[in-house]
Design a protein around this motif. Structure first.
Motif, PDB file in Angstrom:
ATOM      1  N   MET A 153      34.944  41.309  -5.008  1.00 44.39           N
ATOM      2  CA  MET A 153      34.793  39.921  -5.480  1.00 44.39           C
ATOM      3  C   MET A 153      35.103  38.934  -4.345  1.00 44.39           C
ATOM      4  N   THR A 154      36.210  39.185  -3.668  1.00 44.20           N
ATOM      5  CA  THR A 154      36.605  38.304  -2.570  1.00 44.20           C
ATOM      6  C   THR A 154      35.534  38.310  -1.471  1.00 44.20           C
ATOM      7  N   THR A 155      35.055  39.487  -1.178  1.00 40.40           N
ATOM      8  CA  THR A 155      34.037  39.629  -0.134  1.00 40.40           C
ATOM      9  C   THR A 155      32.770  38.847  -0.500  1.00 40.40           C
ATOM     10  N   LEU A 156      32.406  38.956  -1.753  1.00 43.54           N
ATOM     11  CA  LEU A 156      31.208  38.263  -2.230  1.00 43.54           C
ATOM     12  C   LEU A 156      31.387  36.748  -2.068  1.00 43.54           C
ATOM     13  N   LEU A 157      32.548  36.260  -2.481  1.00 36.20           N
ATOM     14  CA  LEU A 157      32.823  34.823  -2.386  1.00 36.20           C
ATOM     15  C   LEU A 157      32.772  34.358  -0.938  1.00 36.20           C
ATOM     16  N   GLN A 158      33.346  35.161  -0.053  1.00 33.47           N
ATOM     17  CA  GLN A 158      33.377  34.764   1.350  1.00 33.47           C
ATOM     18  C   GLN A 158      31.963  34.689   1.928  1.00 33.47           C
ATOM     19  N   THR A 159      31.159  35.651   1.562  1.00 32.64           N
ATOM     20  CA  THR A 159      29.773  35.675   2.044  1.00 32.64           C
ATOM     21  C   THR A 159      29.037  34.414   1.575  1.00 32.64           C
ATOM     22  N   THR A 160      29.216  34.095   0.290  1.00 34.08           N
ATOM     23  CA  THR A 160      28.552  32.927  -0.274  1.00 34.08           C
ATOM     24  C   THR A 160      29.005  31.664   0.453  1.00 34.08           C
ATOM     25  N   ARG A 161      30.326  31.609   0.715  1.00 30.31           N
ATOM     26  CA  ARG A 161      30.881  30.425   1.336  1.00 30.31           C
ATOM     27  C   ARG A 161      30.310  30.221   2.739  1.00 30.31           C
ATOM     28  N   ARG A 162      30.281  31.271   3.516  1.00 26.94           N
ATOM     29  CA  ARG A 162      29.728  31.152   4.876  1.00 26.94           C
ATOM     30  C   ARG A 162      28.281  30.672   4.828  1.00 26.94           C
ATOM     31  N   ASP A 163      27.511  31.253   3.919  1.00 23.73           N
ATOM     32  CA  ASP A 163      26.109  30.855   3.808  1.00 23.73           C
ATOM     33  C   ASP A 163      25.998  29.374   3.440  1.00 23.73           C
ATOM     34  N   THR A 164      26.893  28.948   2.553  1.00 20.19           N
ATOM     35  CA  THR A 164      26.867  27.560   2.114  1.00 20.19           C
ATOM     36  C   THR A 164      27.110  26.624   3.281  1.00 20.19           C
ATOM     37  N   TYR A 165      28.113  26.942   4.088  1.00 19.40           N
ATOM     38  CA  TYR A 165      28.466  26.035   5.179  1.00 19.40           C
ATOM     39  C   TYR A 165      27.455  26.035   6.320  1.00 19.40           C
ATOM     40  N   THR A 166      26.647  27.070   6.431  1.00 17.65           N
ATOM     41  CA  THR A 166      25.653  27.046   7.504  1.00 17.65           C
ATOM     42  C   THR A 166      24.597  25.970   7.241  1.00 17.65           C
ATOM     43  N   GLY A 167      24.490  25.494   6.002  1.00 16.45           N
ATOM     44  CA  GLY A 167      23.520  24.439   5.681  1.00 16.45           C
ATOM     45  C   GLY A 167      23.993  23.048   6.074  1.00 16.45           C
ATOM     46  N   ILE A 168      25.234  22.921   6.493  1.00 12.08           N
ATOM     47  CA  ILE A 168      25.771  21.614   6.843  1.00 12.08           C
ATOM     48  C   ILE A 168      25.342  21.225   8.253  1.00 12.08           C
ATOM     49  N   ARG A 169      24.837  20.008   8.394  1.00 13.16           N
ATOM     50  CA  ARG A 169      24.237  19.599   9.665  1.00 13.16           C
ATOM     51  C   ARG A 169      25.249  19.444  10.788  1.00 13.16           C
ATOM     52  N   ASP A 170      26.434  18.946  10.437  1.00 10.39           N
ATOM     53  CA  ASP A 170      27.458  18.731  11.453  1.00 10.39           C
ATOM     54  C   ASP A 170      28.193  20.051  11.696  1.00 10.39           C
ATOM     55  N   PRO A 171      27.940  20.686  12.837  1.00 14.04           N
ATOM     56  CA  PRO A 171      28.541  22.015  13.078  1.00 14.04           C
ATOM     57  C   PRO A 171      30.055  21.950  13.134  1.00 14.04           C
ATOM     58  N   ARG A 172      30.581  20.811  13.588  1.00 14.54           N
ATOM     59  CA  ARG A 172      32.028  20.668  13.668  1.00 14.54           C
ATOM     60  C   ARG A 172      32.636  20.630  12.262  1.00 14.54           C
ATOM     61  N   LEU A 173      31.972  19.909  11.362  1.00 12.53           N
ATOM     62  CA  LEU A 173      32.440  19.856   9.980  1.00 12.53           C
ATOM     63  C   LEU A 173      32.400  21.252   9.347  1.00 12.53           C
ATOM     64  N   ALA A 174      31.298  21.956   9.565  1.00 13.40           N
ATOM     65  CA  ALA A 174      31.167  23.311   9.003  1.00 13.40           C
ATOM     66  C   ALA A 174      32.287  24.212   9.513  1.00 13.40           C
ATOM     67  N   ALA A 175      32.611  24.063  10.800  1.00  9.78           N
ATOM     68  CA  ALA A 175      33.658  24.896  11.394  1.00  9.78           C
ATOM     69  C   ALA A 175      35.024  24.565  10.798  1.00  9.78           C
ATOM     70  N   VAL A 176      35.291  23.270  10.625  1.00 11.79           N
ATOM     71  CA  VAL A 176      36.588  22.862  10.072  1.00 11.79           C
ATOM     72  C   VAL A 176      36.701  23.304   8.615  1.00 11.79           C
ATOM     73  N   LEU A 177      35.621  23.166   7.850  1.00 10.71           N
ATOM     74  CA  LEU A 177      35.631  23.618   6.447  1.00 10.71           C
ATOM     75  C   LEU A 177      35.999  25.096   6.358  1.00 10.71           C
ATOM     76  N   ALA A 178      35.332  25.887   7.163  1.00 16.35           N
ATOM     77  CA  ALA A 178      35.564  27.334   7.130  1.00 16.35           C
ATOM     78  C   ALA A 178      36.984  27.666   7.589  1.00 16.35           C
ATOM     79  N   ALA A 179      37.442  26.971   8.640  1.00 10.82           N
ATOM     80  CA  ALA A 179      38.786  27.239   9.173  1.00 10.82           C
ATOM     81  C   ALA A 179      39.853  26.864   8.149  1.00 10.82           C
ATOM     82  N   GLU A 180      39.651  25.736   7.459  1.00 11.61           N
ATOM     83  CA  GLU A 180      40.658  25.307   6.482  1.00 11.61           C
ATOM     84  C   GLU A 180      40.621  26.186   5.228  1.00 11.61           C
TER      85      GLU A 180
END
Ligand SMILES: [Zn+2]
Ligand SMILES: [Zn+2]
Length: 123
Positions: free
Chosen positions: A1-28
């Motif tokens: 379940m955790t793995t699935l959520l993480q995969t979904t989350r990464r995919d979601t953030y790759t759609g964000i135009r600002d790469p810095r924002l995507a990186a901070v979202l994932a890091a936080e």
């Protein structure tokens, strides 16, 4: 379940135009899993934006902790962010005073940091 959520989350953030924002979202998100306080975040998991860009949303009013909340009036407070000067102010919608609480100071601190991080990315 955790793995699935993480995969979904990464995919979601790759759609964000600002790469810095995507990186901070994932890091936080990662940091939260090891105990980082979500209220110290400068990026928002709910709105997928910098904190100062979505702190106006009703989702950021937390009466229990006093975030964007005036305890005297039991009323939400507004946050204004001046992108030019970097000034962040919190005012109760009813009494117009700044709720004097650790939560207010935390909002101001995090919004300033989020503003600075977003502007860094733009340069
Ligand atoms: Zn938000
Ligand atoms: Zn008030």
């Amino acid at each position: 379940m955790t793995t699935l959520l993480q995969t979904t989350r990464r995919d979601t953030y790759t759609g964000i135009r600002d790469p810095r924002l995507a990186a901070v979202l994932a890091a936080e998100d990662d940091a939260e899993e090891t105990g980082f306080n979500p209220l110290e975040r400068i990026s928002c998991r709910v709105h997928r934006r910098w904190l100062h860009q979505c702190v106006h949303s009703p989702a950021h009013v937390i009466s229990v902790t006093g975030h964007r909340w005036c305890r005297n009036c039991e009323c939400p407070a507004s946050v204004s962010v001046d992108e030019l000067t970097g000034a962040v102010t919190v005012h109760c919608l009813r009494c117009r005073r700044t709720p004097d609480s650790p939560a207010t100071r935390q909002i101001v601190r995090c919004c300033r940091a989020s503003l600075a991080a977003a502007q860094d990315g733009r340069r």
